[in-house]
Design a protein around this motif. Structure first.
Motif, mmCIF file in Angstrom:
data_model
loop_
_atom_site.group_PDB
_atom_site.id
_atom_site.type_symbol
_atom_site.label_atom_id
_atom_site.label_comp_id
_atom_site.label_asym_id
_atom_site.label_seq_id
_atom_site.Cartn_x
_atom_site.Cartn_y
_atom_site.Cartn_z
ATOM 1 N N ARG A 1 71.002 170.527 40.194
ATOM 2 C CA ARG A 1 72.367 170.041 39.968
ATOM 3 C C ARG A 1 72.743 168.952 40.962
ATOM 4 N NH1 ARG A 1 76.040 174.045 37.185
ATOM 5 N NH2 ARG A 1 74.771 174.418 35.341
ATOM 6 N N GLU A 2 72.408 169.184 42.223
ATOM 7 C CA GLU A 2 72.725 168.201 43.269
ATOM 8 C C GLU A 2 71.971 166.899 43.032
ATOM 9 O OE1 GLU A 2 72.112 170.030 47.085
ATOM 10 O OE2 GLU A 2 73.694 171.493 46.719
ATOM 11 N N ALA A 3 70.706 166.979 42.612
ATOM 12 C CA ALA A 3 69.908 165.783 42.372
ATOM 13 C C ALA A 3 70.463 164.979 41.180
ATOM 14 C CB ALA A 3 68.455 166.164 42.107
ATOM 15 N N ALA A 4 71.068 165.667 40.219
ATOM 16 C CA ALA A 4 71.591 165.011 39.026
ATOM 17 C C ALA A 4 73.003 164.464 39.234
ATOM 18 C CB ALA A 4 71.578 165.974 37.854
ATOM 19 N N THR A 5 73.659 164.883 40.314
ATOM 20 C CA THR A 5 75.031 164.439 40.573
ATOM 21 C C THR A 5 75.000 163.112 41.320
ATOM 22 O OG1 THR A 5 75.736 166.748 40.729
ATOM 23 C CG2 THR A 5 77.223 165.090 41.639
ATOM 24 N N PRO A 6 75.630 162.097 40.759
ATOM 25 C CA PRO A 6 75.626 160.804 41.438
ATOM 26 C C PRO A 6 76.380 160.871 42.770
ATOM 27 C CG PRO A 6 76.748 160.675 39.290
ATOM 28 C CD PRO A 6 76.336 162.081 39.504
ATOM 29 N N ALA A 7 75.883 160.164 43.753
ATOM 30 C CA ALA A 7 76.541 160.116 45.054
ATOM 31 C C ALA A 7 77.823 159.313 44.938
ATOM 32 C CB ALA A 7 75.611 159.490 46.084
#
Length: 122
Positions: A115-121
């Motif tokens: 989920r964190e990897a897929a969430t844009p910064a």
């Protein structure tokens, strides 16, 4: 008399919100879990499902009823009293939901990382 539902039954850090597999809708599995110990009123379900809107909970209960997993019983009396309960078919979903919860707990870190990897910064 049944014990009240635990208001922290679905804690915000509960793996149930990360499980990618769902049946019926987002809240259905949690509603079934809330009903596993017996019939509950709508207001009782709102305690652990505090983040769901009344409209979404109503829709979920109607879908579960349509699919034969939940019954809705209106009790006569001076005050309107409606209860929701699992049908035998609904009860048969409990082991499936338990297995999904166990899978979610076992893969919690991996699910969070994905989920964190897929969430844009920001």
């Amino acid at each position: 008399m049944r014990a009240p539902l635990d208001p922290h039954m679905f804690d915000p850090v509960c793996p149930s919100t990360l499980i990618p597999l769902r049946f019926a809708d987002k809240w259905a599995g949690m509603v079934v879990r809330c009903l596993e110990d017996g019939p509950r009123r709508f207001s009782e379900l709102r305690v652990p499902l505090r983040t769901v809107s009344a409209k979404s909970l109503t829709a979920s209960l109607r879908n579960l009823q349509r699919d034969g997993l939940v019954t809705r019983t209106e009790r006569p009396g001076p005050e309107r009293h409606v209860e929701y309960a699992l049908t035998p078919l609904g009860r048969s979903m409990l082991p499936v939901i338990e297995a999904l919860c166990a899978w979610g707990a076992a893969h919690w870190d991996e699910l969070l990382d994905a989920r964190e990897a897929a969430t844009p910064a920001v």
